[in-house]
Design an enzyme around this catalytic site. Sequence first.
Site: not given
Lengths: 133, 588, 580
Positions: C285, C288, C305, C325, C364, C367, C372, C509
């Site tokens: 990141e 990036e 994230c 990102s 999550k 996710e 993908e 989190c």
Amino acid sequence: MAVKSLEELRKLRKDYQSTLSLRKQGEHEGDQIELRVGLGTCGISAGAKDTFQALLQEIDQRKLKNVKVVGVGCMGQCTSEPIVEVRKPDHEPLLYGPITSNIVHDFIEDTVVNEDYYKDGTLLIKTYEKVEV
Amino acid sequence: MKERLTVLVCGGTGCIASDSDEMLIVMQDKIKELGLDDEVRILKTGCFGFCGQGPIIKIQPDNIFYVKVKISDIDEIIEEHIIKGRIVSRLLFDDPKSHKKVKAHRHMDFYKKQFRIALRNCGTINPEDISEYIASRGYEALAISLQEYSPIDVIKIMKDSGLRGRGGGGFPTGLKWEYTYNQDVNQKYIICNADEGDPGAFMDRSILEGDPHSVLEAMAIGGYATGATRGKIYIRAEYPLAIKRLEIAIAQAREYGFLGTNIFGSGFDFDVEIRLGAGAFVCGEETALINSMTGLRGEPSKKPPFPSEAGYKNKPTSVNNVETLANIPAIILKGSDWFNTIGTPMSKGTKVFALAGKINNIGLVEVPMGTTLREIIYEIGGGIIGGKKFKAVQTGGPSGGVITEQHLDTPIDYESLKAIGSMMGSGGMIVLDEDDDMVEISKFYLDFTQEESCGKCTPCRIGTKRMHEILERLTNMEGTPEDLDILEDLANNIKYTSLCGLGQSAPNPVLSTLEYFREEYEAYAYRTKKTAYTIIDDKCIGCTKCARVCPVDCITGKVKQVHIIDEAACIACGACYDACPVNAIEKP
Amino acid sequence: MSDINITINNMDIKVPRGTTILDAAKQVGIHIPTLCHLDLHDFGVVNKTASCRICVVELENRPNLVPSCAEIANEGMHIKTDSLKAINARRNNLQLLLSNHPFECLTCIKNLDCELQSLAEELNIRDIYVKGEKMDYPIDYSSNAIVKDPNKCVMCRRCETMCNDVQTVGVLSAINRGFNVTVAPAFNLDMLETSCTYCGQCVAVCPTGALTERSDIGKTWRALSNEKTHTVVQVAPAVRVAIGEMFGLEPGTISTPQLVSALKRLGFDGVFDTNFAADLTIMEEAHELMHRIKTGGRLPMLTSCCPAWVKFIEQQFPDLIDVPSSCKSPQTMLGAIAKTYYAEKMGIDPNNMKVISIMPCVAKKAESARPELSKEDVFNVDYVLSTRELGHMIKEAGIEFNKLEGNDFDSILGESTGAGAIFGTTGGVIEAAVRTAKELMTGETLENIDFKELRGLAGVRKATIKIGDMDLNIGIAHGLGNARKLLEEIQKGTSEFHAIEIMACPGGCIGGGGQPYHHGDVSIIKKRQDAIYKIDASKPRRKSHENKMVKKLYDEYLNHPYSDLSHELLHTSYKPGEKI
């Protein structure tokens, strides 16, 4: 045509009041003079409708308060049509006939304004006893 | 040609449901055809109130009141009365007591004791024509308030008059306006609560249909008094005619400058918007109403804070009932002293009631506070239909209790009704007779409140459901005596812990009927309730008519001998009761 | 006068004006039971619907009882919290709630952790005096993350408050009315069909078992018992400072060694640390960000994230899809590396490997099922367990957590720096990124790497970090409502930031939807946050680019950050969605 003040509003009210006059008269009970015009077939053919209109005009022109004109059915004395019954509070009702539209002016002058009898050569009959339905 | 006759055709929803609007058109067409339209004015007007006798046509100046008119009667009315002046006596009201015809409304028992303030223009003017409202001193109160009084003066007049909220709460209107006035906030609102959800109540609807301008004028006066420049009318969507009349009235008022900016040149701006409800009784509660208007779920919020402090969009808002508002122009014009001469010390003025049930004269009545229930039921209402025995009168709709014979001389006012366990409510008054089952009545009301509960708070959401389940069990003969105690406990809990007025008053019909008619509940609970018809031995002549009509063949007996009904098999259809020529059969 | 005098239970006390009766009572140690009330004022919300009517108290001269959680105390009020009328009312309303609740406590996931159950015990309910019809709604199992059982709902409206007022996602609200009322998406759609982000905040505040996470414990046991399956487990940074609460330890106890031991005892073949992947994420990141700054690419750049936040932007701000990102989340990166680099090294067939993550999060779960994030049917991450679920598994296996000796993570994918550790709190990801970006861009070694200006619990924070002559403007938001504010600025073009860190859960989190329930006690989240920074401070290496195993990974396999292979394995793309 926004009304911009209380005075304007009151003037407007005066203008519009005529639409309610018949209703007001109808509700009002008390010291009102009621003129009853016989509208039976004989009455109408003798011109009672014109008498009716003439009465309304006369009352309007003289700006008389507390007088209402009501149409009623045939009152009996068909030869004397058009017949007008004058009902005043605390008085016995009186029948007049023939009251044609041309003599309405004097008729009103005598019976309403002068609170008198109508003397001009017409038939004067005391009213009959009516049975209320 | 001068106008010589005004024909008023009732244009309230009740009469329209019986085709009075079609009658109006037929009449107008006929009159035009006959070339009489210059002499005879036909117009539609608001509710006359005598709804049980509708459709109504009134003719002035003859002051004749025709009832139960049908389209097929129009020709005769025109021919006989309008043209020939002969009253059509078969269309006159038949007094149930004297059995005589009555020509004029003021001679009818139904109207004699009424004193119409809120309904003053209903039945006398065309609600869709502002000029008639102006001719009846319309908007003069607003002009006077703006030109001659300050906001504080207006509030003082309202406080002195003693006017209290007519929606049921009975909160002094002057005080409510004062609280709103005292808030130092730049934007305030006046809301007219036209949600009228009580089943059987149509006072507000009749006022809105028959005299919408009086409400608009009152809102503007309220806006001036409190500092609100925006008014909103929250009206239930189930009142399309009232909505239409309001829309017409608002447009006309704006045209004349009575709504908008710089009204009467005073610098005061006020305009009104209509908002529709969507079928929720609970939205008649002011915080739920405000939430609904904001686009939120129609659920009440906690009070305090009260709307006069933080209401619509969190701004000071005065929520007023339609009937309350309708009184205000008259109070301003005639003064608070005049208003004080009517009513009782704590409840000034009049109240409109929707009188219905087992009574002869059904309709809308407006009486001075202090009139007794006995006067309303026996004089105005003409007594119980069919000469049956009075049992109770239910006031306040689903939030109210029942009043029995012993309390019939109670004068109607807020405090007196509360003291005997009922309430004024919005004005519903249902008369019940000896044939009415009080348990079924309370179940009917609970059905309604349970259906309309918003579901937010525990006691109302679940509690009313449980109460309803118990009443179902009882009326299905599956209940127990313990159920009565549980019912009472539940009712008290819901009454004292619910979040809003709906829940707090939903148990009232049950609690009230439990107090005065406990024996009927016990009959269900102990299963002693008779469900079968019975034959009175010493009256029976043994004609066998009953046995022949019984659909389940449960009547036995020989000719000329006393018959007997098998109670277990009886399905209570009543066929035998109707067939018996000597009244020897008793209802369960 | 800012204080007023009131009397509670015959005790005269003084309280500040505007205090509720409930808070006033607390001041003198009087406990009033509550249910729907939830005070999260630190996160900008207090649930004050006053609808459960459990906390009612009696006022002198008033026949109606008032809800103490919402009623403001007035001068001269006489309050009775324990009068017979008040106690009776409480019991009656609780019984009404219980009369409409399924009696499956024994097998309910909230058994012993349910607020309704505790209330019933506290008020000593032994019988429901009024029984009747109960709600009968189908349970919504449609989503991969949250299970909604309307029959257990007590209409406290906390979930509605969280979803609408805090998260501004607006999926949950009351529908229908009266007895049939329930909280659900509009038109009673399945959760899967809505724009629910699965942030799980509704689950975190639900007092009963109406909203819970989808359980993946069964699948995990099956993977563990299958000898042919190589099971790999990774642990998120926020889990280790909270899991101790499942075993009676103080919030903020750092239980990393015991956690690793427990996982080894459960039978996992590889026990790895998501913090390792966090360091990896920073490498990708930071590069990036530097790439975007140098080539005039899209700025600001947002961290990605948090999968709830990714779904939020896809569905509510689809025009800003190029802003986050392109890095995958740490758990997914670790999963991808495990099934390639690690599998190759250990000679394991990736088809026989199952990667299981222990996350403080329920999003999550959703996710890991995103198409993908898989390669030809082999998913980066196979199953996700919440902190709570792991706690249950450990108890189920009879492991005495508090008595465990302690182990270290398997270093190959288990070594981590302090920068990786702070991923668990709001402000942590961006601080980790700054530590690396600053050193890489200026070439200097930083003395002080505690960027305290990025820390805290305020919903929206901003700071400017000097990197050489460049002023890097950083924005931080936690809670999706706060994220929305920053996103709207980007939409309007008024955003001043170069980089923004967003976490969907209030607190980051550590306050995730899968953590042990805080029951409204925000100090628990604060304690967890303190623990996170303690771990960071105790690490020998505290910058992501100093992670030796990460360096090894690049040297042996990925080449360099932002390489083609990195792009293939460690980066992803986003799809614009519809807001429903």
